[in-house]
Design an enzyme around this catalytic site. Structure first.
Site, PDB file in Angstrom:
ATOM      1  N   HIS A 118       0.850  -1.187   0.000  1.00 49.03           N
ATOM      2  CA  HIS A 118       0.000   0.000   0.000  1.00 49.03           C
ATOM      3  C   HIS A 118       0.887   1.239   0.000  1.00 49.03           C
ATOM      4  O   HIS A 118       1.940   1.251   0.615  1.00 49.03           O
ATOM      5  CB  HIS A 118      -0.893   0.023   1.255  1.00 49.03           C
ATOM      6  CG  HIS A 118      -2.081   0.898   1.113  1.00 49.03           C
ATOM      7  ND1 HIS A 118      -2.028   2.250   1.319  1.00 49.03           N
ATOM      8  CD2 HIS A 118      -3.352   0.624   0.735  1.00 49.03           C
ATOM      9  CE1 HIS A 118      -3.224   2.775   1.111  1.00 49.03           C
ATOM     10  NE2 HIS A 118      -4.050   1.806   0.752  1.00 49.03           N
TER      11      HIS A 118
ATOM     12  N   ASP B 152      -7.953  -5.262  -0.003  1.00 51.38           N
ATOM     13  CA  ASP B 152      -8.424  -6.169  -1.070  1.00 51.38           C
ATOM     14  C   ASP B 152      -8.070  -7.631  -0.816  1.00 51.38           C
ATOM     15  O   ASP B 152      -8.550  -8.503  -1.544  1.00 51.38           O
ATOM     16  CB  ASP B 152      -7.832  -5.717  -2.415  1.00 51.38           C
ATOM     17  CG  ASP B 152      -8.414  -4.382  -2.849  1.00 51.38           C
ATOM     18  OD1 ASP B 152      -7.648  -3.464  -3.197  1.00 51.38           O
ATOM     19  OD2 ASP B 152      -9.654  -4.241  -2.793  1.00 51.38           O
TER      20      ASP B 152
HETATM   21  C1  SDX Z   1      -6.277   0.001  -2.952  1.00 55.25           C
HETATM   22  O1  SDX Z   1      -4.409   4.498  -2.093  1.00 55.25           O
HETATM   23  C2  SDX Z   1      -5.367   3.921  -1.485  1.00 55.25           C
HETATM   24  O2  SDX Z   1      -5.759   4.338  -0.447  1.00 55.25           O
HETATM   25  C3  SDX Z   1      -5.985   2.714  -2.208  1.00 55.25           C
HETATM   26  C4  SDX Z   1      -6.991   1.888  -1.420  1.00 55.25           C
HETATM   27  C5  SDX Z   1      -8.264   2.665  -1.147  1.00 55.25           C
HETATM   28  O3  SDX Z   1      -8.954   2.313  -0.180  1.00 55.25           O
HETATM   29  O4  SDX Z   1      -8.617   3.539  -2.013  1.00 55.25           O
HETATM   30  O5  SDX Z   1      -6.409   1.481  -0.193  1.00 55.25           O
HETATM   31  C6  SDX Z   1      -7.403   0.641  -2.212  1.00 55.25           C
HETATM   32  O6  SDX Z   1      -6.071   0.316  -4.091  1.00 55.25           O
HETATM   33  C7  SDX Z   1      -5.387  -0.970  -2.221  1.00 55.25           C
HETATM   34  C8  SDX Z   1      -4.193  -1.480  -3.106  1.00 55.25           C
HETATM   35  C9  SDX Z   1      -4.713  -2.587  -4.029  1.00 55.25           C
HETATM   36  N1  SDX Z   1      -3.672  -2.960  -4.982  1.00 55.25           N
HETATM   37  C10 SDX Z   1      -3.011  -4.129  -4.913  1.00 55.25           C
HETATM   38  O7  SDX Z   1      -3.166  -4.959  -4.017  1.00 55.25           O
HETATM   39  C11 SDX Z   1      -2.040  -4.370  -6.072  1.00 55.25           C
HETATM   40  C12 SDX Z   1      -0.711  -4.913  -5.525  1.00 55.25           C
HETATM   41  N2  SDX Z   1      -0.050  -3.833  -4.759  1.00 55.25           N
HETATM   42  C13 SDX Z   1       0.951  -3.071  -5.472  1.00 55.25           C
HETATM   43  O8  SDX Z   1       0.794  -2.944  -6.850  1.00 55.25           O
HETATM   44  C14 SDX Z   1       1.405  -1.814  -4.717  1.00 55.25           C
HETATM   45  O9  SDX Z   1       1.685  -2.199  -3.441  1.00 55.25           O
HETATM   46  C15 SDX Z   1       0.500  -0.597  -4.686  1.00 55.25           C
HETATM   47  C16 SDX Z   1       0.044  -0.190  -6.039  1.00 55.25           C
HETATM   48  C17 SDX Z   1      -0.682  -0.839  -3.816  1.00 55.25           C
HETATM   49  C18 SDX Z   1       1.298   0.555  -4.060  1.00 55.25           C
HETATM   50  O10 SDX Z   1       2.298   0.863  -4.940  1.00 55.25           O
HETATM   51  P1  SDX Z   1       3.463   1.943  -4.598  1.00 55.25           P
HETATM   52  O11 SDX Z   1       3.158   2.665  -3.346  1.00 55.25           O
HETATM   53  O12 SDX Z   1       3.713   2.736  -5.838  1.00 55.25           O
HETATM   54  O13 SDX Z   1       4.712   1.043  -4.280  1.00 55.25           O
HETATM   55  P2  SDX Z   1       5.688   0.460  -5.367  1.00 55.25           P
HETATM   56  O14 SDX Z   1       4.937  -0.168  -6.495  1.00 55.25           O
HETATM   57  O15 SDX Z   1       6.705   1.510  -5.694  1.00 55.25           O
HETATM   58  O16 SDX Z   1       6.382  -0.745  -4.542  1.00 55.25           O
HETATM   59  C19 SDX Z   1       7.511  -0.491  -3.672  1.00 55.25           C
HETATM   60  C20 SDX Z   1       8.315  -1.784  -3.736  1.00 55.25           C
HETATM   61  C21 SDX Z   1       8.696  -2.184  -5.168  1.00 55.25           C
HETATM   62  O17 SDX Z   1       9.880  -2.968  -5.110  1.00 55.25           O
HETATM   63  P3  SDX Z   1      11.324  -2.199  -5.342  1.00 55.25           P
HETATM   64  O18 SDX Z   1      11.195  -1.477  -6.676  1.00 55.25           O
HETATM   65  O19 SDX Z   1      11.500  -1.275  -4.157  1.00 55.25           O
HETATM   66  O20 SDX Z   1      12.321  -3.341  -5.377  1.00 55.25           O
HETATM   67  O21 SDX Z   1       7.524  -2.882  -3.241  1.00 55.25           O
HETATM   68  C22 SDX Z   1       7.295  -3.825  -4.304  1.00 55.25           C
HETATM   69  C23 SDX Z   1       7.592  -3.115  -5.594  1.00 55.25           C
HETATM   70  O22 SDX Z   1       7.998  -4.036  -6.588  1.00 55.25           O
HETATM   71  N3  SDX Z   1       5.860  -4.213  -4.201  1.00 55.25           N
HETATM   72  C24 SDX Z   1       5.393  -5.432  -4.427  1.00 55.25           C
HETATM   73  C25 SDX Z   1       4.023  -5.361  -4.169  1.00 55.25           C
HETATM   74  N4  SDX Z   1       3.695  -4.118  -3.803  1.00 55.25           N
HETATM   75  C26 SDX Z   1       4.846  -3.407  -3.833  1.00 55.25           C
HETATM   76  N5  SDX Z   1       6.014  -6.560  -4.806  1.00 55.25           N
HETATM   77  C27 SDX Z   1       5.203  -7.659  -4.945  1.00 55.25           C
HETATM   78  N6  SDX Z   1       3.873  -7.673  -4.708  1.00 55.25           N
HETATM   79  C28 SDX Z   1       3.260  -6.542  -4.326  1.00 55.25           C
HETATM   80  N7  SDX Z   1       1.929  -6.559  -4.080  1.00 55.25           N
END
Ligand code: SDX
Length: 428
Positions: free
Chosen positions: A306, A363
């Site tokens: 998140h 989720d």
């Molecule tokens: C919602 O914003 C809100 O408030 C949203 C929400 C709401 O109520 O409106 O809470 C609802 O959208 C919840 C999130 C649902 N999405 C997912 O579950 C999809 C999987 N999660 C990721 O795609 C990610 O965690 C996000 C999109 C939720 C957040 O992305 P960020 O903040 O841009 O973080 P990032 O992608 O830059 O990740 C940081 C690191 C990365 O690795 P490095 O580049 O540092 O090596 O963490 C890794 C990412 O690769 N990472 C994950 C991951 N989430 C982050 N790796 C594997 N699986 C994951 N789920």
């Protein structure tokens, strides 16, 4: 007022620092470009506040979520979705007269114009319900016009708000009935909000649907938990689109489209598909975690991570508890919950997830509850939209109440070609 100092090329700029209610602080850069010629760059707005807001407070490090100051845990346990919707939009818990009037208006506005039923004839049964929802919500402005200039003078806003909150259920249920070839079940005036939705979804002329109070209570809590979440992707979309002074229906339509994405509200559908994939392909949880860590692999652990929560999403904790309660109550064996909990344990013990503070988000468990209620997987994000609608409306109203209304228009840093000549075709 405290000030931050920016020193650049020998010049010194003082920037006001403003305090939020919970001791959060922001540097106000409203005059930065005018004073210094500089803009800031913050891809994904990870450090940039777009507004001040009194609606929702999140402390991502401590896993705190409050609507108008009230903890989400208390609202999920003691409130109803319609009462929470009123709280978010109007800023206070309704007194009995307000509650009754709001409830009556929701009941009065639960049907959609009969002409709109013909829209469904144009959708194939396989149409994704989020595509139908965004189309039909935008089309509401055709049958129930209300434009910005009238919204706040004649109370049109209040009517547009109850129309949307009430009719979104009807549109969602009709999209499900259309997908299974069953006749639409009309809303009833004798049922409360969630019970009415369950009736429109699952009642049929040949097989009456009996509303279970525990299912109704679970649905209320699910919708409350999704009702607002400050400036997330879809809410920021509603604000940005609404800042052009377009009507509320069009702004909400844009929010529905933003929510659909798998990185946002679409994740709940992807979580179940991921868990089913593990179950059906015999993938080990370890394989799944390894794939999620592999940079060359686009696979992500849906329902994990998140932007704000660097601790457990408080909503995920409540939803996990609700799964346990309902599984026991209905004596259901749901293999996906076992896989989900195994996946959670494996990820939370893995350095990659620990270092990045990746925890289950809203989720991760919500889909298992929707399955228990009987909601089809491709409607999970529709359920998220039904829950989030009052938050979108509240944020839209708060923006329009703030004077002056400023159209949202971010800047950019240009990195394209310098001044160039037009090259005729025969010289290219
Ligand atoms: C919602 O914003 C809100 O408030 C949203 C929400 C709401 O109520 O409106 O809470 C609802 O959208 C919840 C999130 C649902 N999405 C997912 O579950 C999809 C999987 N999660 C990721 O795609 C990610 O965690 C996000 C999109 C939720 C957040 O992305 P960020 O903040 O841009 O973080 P990032 O992608 O830059 O990740 C940081 C690191 C990365 O690795 P490095 O580049 O540092 O090596 O963490 C890794 C990412 O690769 N990472 C994950 C991951 N989430 C982050 N790796 C594997 N699986 C994951 N789920």
């Amino acid at each position: 007022m405290e000030r931050a100092i920016l020193e650049y090329k020998g010049a010194r700029y003082e920037l006001p620092v403003i305090d939020g209610t919970e001791q959060e602080r922001a540097i106000d850069i409203s005059n930065l470009r005018k004073d210094s010629g500089l803009i800031t760059l913050d891809v994904g707005y990870q450090n940039t506040g777009s507004c001040t807001s009194a609606i929702t407070f999140i402390d991502g490090d401590r896993g705190i979520l409050r609507y108008r100051g009230i903890p989400i845990e208390v609202l999920a346990e003691r409130s109803t979705f319609t009462e929470t919707a009123f709280l978010l939009i109007y800023g206070h818990l309704p007194v009995e007269a307000e509650r009754r009037a709001f409830s009556e208006r929701l009941t009065e506005n639960s049907m959609i114009h009969e002409d709109m039923l013909r829209f469904f004839d144009g959708f194939p049964p396989t149409a994704h319900p989020m595509a139908i929802l965004s189309t039909m919500v935008n089309a509401l402005s055709v049958y129930y016009p209300g434009y910005f200039t009238e919204d706040f003078e004649s109370g049109t806003f209040d009517l547009m708000a109850v129309r949307l909150i009430s009719k979104i259920r009807t549109i969602a249920a009709y999209s499900f009935k259309h997908s299974i070839g069953e006749p639409f079940v009309y809303p009833r005036h004798d049922l409360r909000y969630c019970a009415n939705f369950l009736s429109m979804m699952f009642h049929s002329p040949v097989k009456p649907y009996e509303i279970d109070p525990d299912i109704e209570k679970a649905l209320n809590a699910l919708l409350i938990l999704h009702a607002d979440h400050e400036q997330n992707c879809s809410t920021s979309t509603v604000r940005l689109v609404g800042s052009s002074m377009v009507n509320l229906y069009a702004s909400i339509c844009a929010g529905i489209c933003a929510l659909w994405g798998p990185l946002h509200g679409g994740a709940n559908q992807h979580v179940i598909e991921m868990l089913e994939g593990i179950q059906q392909q015999g993938l080990s949880v370890r394989d799944c975690v390894a794939r999620a860590k592999d940079k060359d692999n686009r696979f992500r652990l849906f329902g994990f991570g998140h932007r704000i929560y660097k601790n457990y999403d408080p909503r995920a904790i409540i939803l996990k508890g609700m799964c346990d309660t309902l599984l026991k109550k209905f004596n259901i064996s749901e293999p996906l919950i076992d896989i989900a909990m195994e996946l959670e344990s494996a990820a939370l013990a893995d350095d990659f997830f620990i270092e990045r503070k990746l925890y289950p988000n809203v989720d991760f468990y919500s889909g298992i509850l929707y399955r228990m209620i009987g909601i089809p997987t491709n409607m999970f994000t529709v359920m998220f939209a039904i829950g989030r609608l009052p938050g979108w409306i509240a944020q839209w109203k708060e923006m329009h109440d703030s004077v002056p209304l400023k159209i949202g228009r971010p800047r950019q840093l240009y990195t394209g070609p310098p001044l160039s000549d037009y090259v005729p075709m025969d010289q290219r």
